[in-house]
Design an enzyme around this catalytic site. Structure first.
Site, short mmCIF file in Angstrom:
data_model
loop_
_atom_site.label_atom_id
_atom_site.label_comp_id
_atom_site.label_asym_id
_atom_site.label_seq_id
_atom_site.Cartn_x
_atom_site.Cartn_y
_atom_site.Cartn_z
N LYS A 22 0.85 -1.20 0.00
CA LYS A 22 0.00 0.00 0.00
C LYS A 22 0.89 1.25 0.00
O LYS A 22 0.71 2.15 -0.81
CB LYS A 22 -0.88 0.02 1.23
CG LYS A 22 -1.54 1.37 1.52
CD LYS A 22 -2.50 1.35 2.69
CE LYS A 22 -1.88 1.77 3.97
NZ LYS A 22 -1.65 3.20 4.17
N ASN A 23 1.86 1.30 0.91
CA ASN A 23 2.61 2.54 1.09
C ASN A 23 3.68 2.77 0.04
O ASN A 23 4.27 3.86 0.01
CB ASN A 23 3.21 2.57 2.51
CG ASN A 23 2.10 2.73 3.55
OD1 ASN A 23 0.95 3.03 3.21
ND2 ASN A 23 2.43 2.48 4.80
N CYS A 116 -5.92 11.87 12.17
CA CYS A 116 -6.73 10.65 12.27
C CYS A 116 -6.60 10.14 13.70
O CYS A 116 -5.98 10.76 14.55
CB CYS A 116 -6.24 9.61 11.26
SG CYS A 116 -4.61 9.00 11.64
N ARG A 121 -1.21 14.33 12.85
CA ARG A 121 -0.66 14.25 11.49
C ARG A 121 -0.40 15.63 10.87
O ARG A 121 -0.93 15.99 9.85
CB ARG A 121 -1.57 13.44 10.56
CG ARG A 121 -2.08 12.14 11.10
CD ARG A 121 -1.03 11.10 11.39
NE ARG A 121 -0.41 10.55 10.22
CZ ARG A 121 -0.90 9.51 9.53
NH1 ARG A 121 -2.02 8.96 9.91
NH2 ARG A 121 -0.26 9.05 8.47
N ASP A 304 3.84 0.74 12.26
CA ASP A 304 2.62 0.13 11.70
C ASP A 304 2.41 -1.31 12.18
O ASP A 304 1.34 -1.87 11.96
CB ASP A 304 2.65 0.16 10.17
CG ASP A 304 2.56 1.57 9.66
OD1 ASP A 304 2.87 1.81 8.48
OD2 ASP A 304 2.20 2.47 10.46
N ARG A 397 -8.80 -0.79 4.05
CA ARG A 397 -8.02 0.29 3.46
C ARG A 397 -6.63 -0.19 3.08
O ARG A 397 -5.99 0.33 2.17
CB ARG A 397 -7.87 1.45 4.46
CG ARG A 397 -9.10 2.30 4.63
CD ARG A 397 -8.78 3.52 5.48
NE ARG A 397 -7.56 4.16 5.01
CZ ARG A 397 -6.83 5.00 5.74
NH1 ARG A 397 -7.20 5.29 6.97
NH2 ARG A 397 -5.73 5.54 5.25
C1 EPZ Z 1 3.64 7.14 6.43
O1 EPZ Z 1 2.80 8.12 7.00
C2 EPZ Z 1 2.77 5.90 6.29
N1 EPZ Z 1 1.64 6.17 5.41
C3 EPZ Z 1 2.25 5.47 7.66
O2 EPZ Z 1 1.52 4.26 7.48
C4 EPZ Z 1 3.45 5.19 8.57
O3 EPZ Z 1 3.00 4.84 9.85
C5 EPZ Z 1 4.33 6.44 8.65
O4 EPZ Z 1 4.73 6.83 7.31
C6 EPZ Z 1 5.58 6.21 9.48
O5 EPZ Z 1 6.32 5.17 8.94
C7 EPZ Z 1 1.81 6.11 4.07
O6 EPZ Z 1 2.90 5.84 3.58
C8 EPZ Z 1 0.59 6.38 3.23
P1 EPZ Z 1 5.47 10.56 8.68
P2 EPZ Z 1 3.30 9.68 7.06
O7 EPZ Z 1 5.37 11.81 7.91
O8 EPZ Z 1 4.09 9.99 5.86
C9 EPZ Z 1 5.21 13.71 12.26
C10 EPZ Z 1 -0.34 2.85 7.59
O9 EPZ Z 1 -0.91 2.27 8.53
N2 EPZ Z 1 5.15 14.73 11.21
O10 EPZ Z 1 6.72 9.75 8.60
O11 EPZ Z 1 2.14 10.51 7.39
C11 EPZ Z 1 3.90 12.92 12.32
O12 EPZ Z 1 2.97 13.60 13.13
C12 EPZ Z 1 0.11 4.29 7.76
O13 EPZ Z 1 -0.08 2.32 6.50
C13 EPZ Z 1 5.22 16.07 11.58
O14 EPZ Z 1 5.32 16.40 12.75
O15 EPZ Z 1 4.27 9.60 8.33
C14 EPZ Z 1 4.33 11.61 12.95
O16 EPZ Z 1 4.40 11.77 14.35
C15 EPZ Z 1 -0.21 4.84 9.14
N3 EPZ Z 1 5.14 17.02 10.61
C16 EPZ Z 1 5.73 11.41 12.40
O17 EPZ Z 1 6.18 12.71 11.94
C17 EPZ Z 1 5.04 16.68 9.28
O18 EPZ Z 1 5.01 17.61 8.43
C18 EPZ Z 1 5.81 10.41 11.26
O19 EPZ Z 1 5.10 10.91 10.20
C19 EPZ Z 1 4.97 15.31 8.92
C20 EPZ Z 1 5.04 14.36 9.91
#
Ligand code: EPZ
Length: 416
Positions: A22-23, A116, A121, A304, A397
């Site tokens: 998916k990712n 969410c 996020r 995850d 999803r």
């Molecule tokens: C990706 O989400 C994945 N989703 C998530 O998988 C996964 O858990 C996550 O990466 C971490 O590995 C997809 O790829 C579609 P991040 P993403 O930006 O990109 C903070 C699943 O179940 N942050 O690495 O949204 C954020 O709040 C999903 O498949 C900021 O503070 O994750 C979080 O605490 C869930 N500011 C941390 O970083 C920002 O601008 C990680 O977020 C962006 C992120």
């Protein structure tokens, strides 16, 4: 049918093919917008988030056709950078369209992708990086508007290896004039897959999979054929599910080379794994051992799979400590597991202590997000008697068919 009925207590036996990631597929689908021609994406999973993404691509003027082996996307007729309100809210993965659309159209108007259940996020890292590349953001009628008269390369340092921000910087960098140097990049395999797709299309990117990525932008891209790698989180879900209930399974096409931290945890929990070219053999005793787990960015233990590990530890022999360092609210399933008899103490918003019990009892439980839902299925497989997991639309999803997959592994699981 938004519930799954599970008859628990049956050790897993059998084999299952692991679906496409998916990712990895979501950013690759977004990247087709930069190509302006047709691409065929093999092994794309048929899951709700991919269907939402393809609906967005169609709303932007792409033609999208599913075939047996994958999906054909042609973005030659993309008209504008405005995403329909109803399509974007609540689907986080649309955020990677931001970088692609700015790269393709020079502008985009979209809903703020909401938070969410697992966390707020925020998108501050995305916005700060894209501003450095010449993007100007404003708010119009509650929507986010991005405009770039001249998208240019920049030297960007991410304070946290955000997966999504890394993807957006790569997508914009491929279209930008000049060189983009990204330090502090996410190292997840999904980043590598995105860069492999873009390189196949003619982009010039170095360092994918490391924390320093260099992109030389402005090159002409052409359509290609690309195969999405297998989903390491789905493979990890079934692997840990077997550790929880015991058994002997084979996970065909499991990307073991991307799962070191998960395989280590599985072995610490008492499982035996054997990696082959075709996939992953897993043999597990009936009761898992207690462990200490801390989630962290790749190559650490993936956030995850934290919920699934938490569910498995509920029947572990001893005390398991889990620390969640990525998201601020990823223990929502604790209350649901307690309905099955789990003994879990949440010491603070990032830590839980689980005292393993001899048995869990079947119960009616509620999924509230994707990976927590999958974890409840794993818990129900371990529990004695019958369970119902409600809210399965969350699970669909990210999992093509979790019922079929677990049935192929010998479990008694049906959608109701
Ligand atoms: C990706 O989400 C994945 N989703 C998530 O998988 C996964 O858990 C996550 O990466 C971490 O590995 C997809 O790829 C579609 P991040 P993403 O930006 O990109 C903070 C699943 O179940 N942050 O690495 O949204 C954020 O709040 C999903 O498949 C900021 O503070 O994750 C979080 O605490 C869930 N500011 C941390 O970083 C920002 O601008 C990680 O977020 C962006 C992120």
């Amino acid at each position: 049918m938004d519930s799954i009925r599970i008859q628990g207590g049956i050790a897993l036996q059998g084999k299952v093919r692991i679906q496409g990631s998916k990712n990895a597929s979501l950013p690759v689908l977004a990247a087709t917008l930069l190509v302006g021609e047709g691409s065929f994406i093999r092994n794309c999973p048929r899951i709700a988030d991919v269907h939402s993404m393809t609906s967005l691509l169609k709303s932007l003027g792409c033609s999208v056709h599913w075939q047996e082996a994958g999906i054909f996307v042609d973005s030659s007729k993309v008209r504008r950078g405005e995403m329909p309100r109803e399509a974007v809210t609540g689907m986080r993965s649309s955020l990677c369209l931001l970088g692609a659309l700015i790269g393709r159209c020079g502008e985009v108007t979209m809903e703020y992708p909401g938070g969410c259940v697992i966390g707020e996020r925020p998108i501050d890292l995305h916005l700060a990086a894209l501003r450095q590349m010449g993007v100007v953001f404003s708010e119009q009628k509650g929507q986010l508007r991005a405009m770039a008269k001249r998208l240019h390369g920049a030297h960007i340092i991410l304070p946290f290896p955000s997966v999504g921000a890394t993807e957006n910087i790569i997508l914009a960098g491929v279209a930008a004039e000049g060189e983009t140097i990204l330090e502090g990049a996410a190292r997840e395999p999904e980043i590598l897959a995105l860069c492999r797709y873009l390189s196949c299309c003619g982009a010039c990117i170095e360092g994918a999979g490391s924390s320093k990525i260099v992109i030389w932008g402005g090159r002409r891209l052409c359509g290609t054929e690309f195969r999405v790698p297998a989903d390491r989180i789905v493979a990890g879900t079934y692997l840990l599910g077997c550790i929880g209930v015991g058994g002997n399974i084979f996970l065909e096409q499991a990307p073991a080379e991307e799962m070191d931290a998960v395989l280590l945890a599985a072995q610490e929990m008492g499982g035996h794994v054997c990696i082959t070219r075709e996939g992953l053999y897993v043999q597990a005793p009936v009761r898992p051992l207690a462990v200490k787990l801390i989630t962290s960015p790749y190559p650490g233990f993936p956030t995850d799979l934290q919920s699934v590990a938490l569910a498995v530890a509920s029947k572990g022999s001893g005390r398991t400590d889990i620390e969640e360092t990525i998201f601020e609210n990823r223990f929502r399933i604790v209350e649901e597991l307690k309905k099955m008899g789990a003994c879990i103490e949440q010491t603070d918003s990032h830590r839980v202590a689980i005292r393993g019990v001899d048995s869990l009892q079947g119960a009616q439980v509620e999924a509230r997000e994707l990976r927590g839902g999958a974890a409840l299925v794993a818990a129900a497989l371990m529990a004695e008697g019958e369970s119902f997991v409600r809210g399965c639309s969350y699970i669909y999803r990210g999992y093509e068919n979790i019922c079929r997959d677990f049935r192929e592994l010998g479990a008694r699981v049906t959608s109701v």
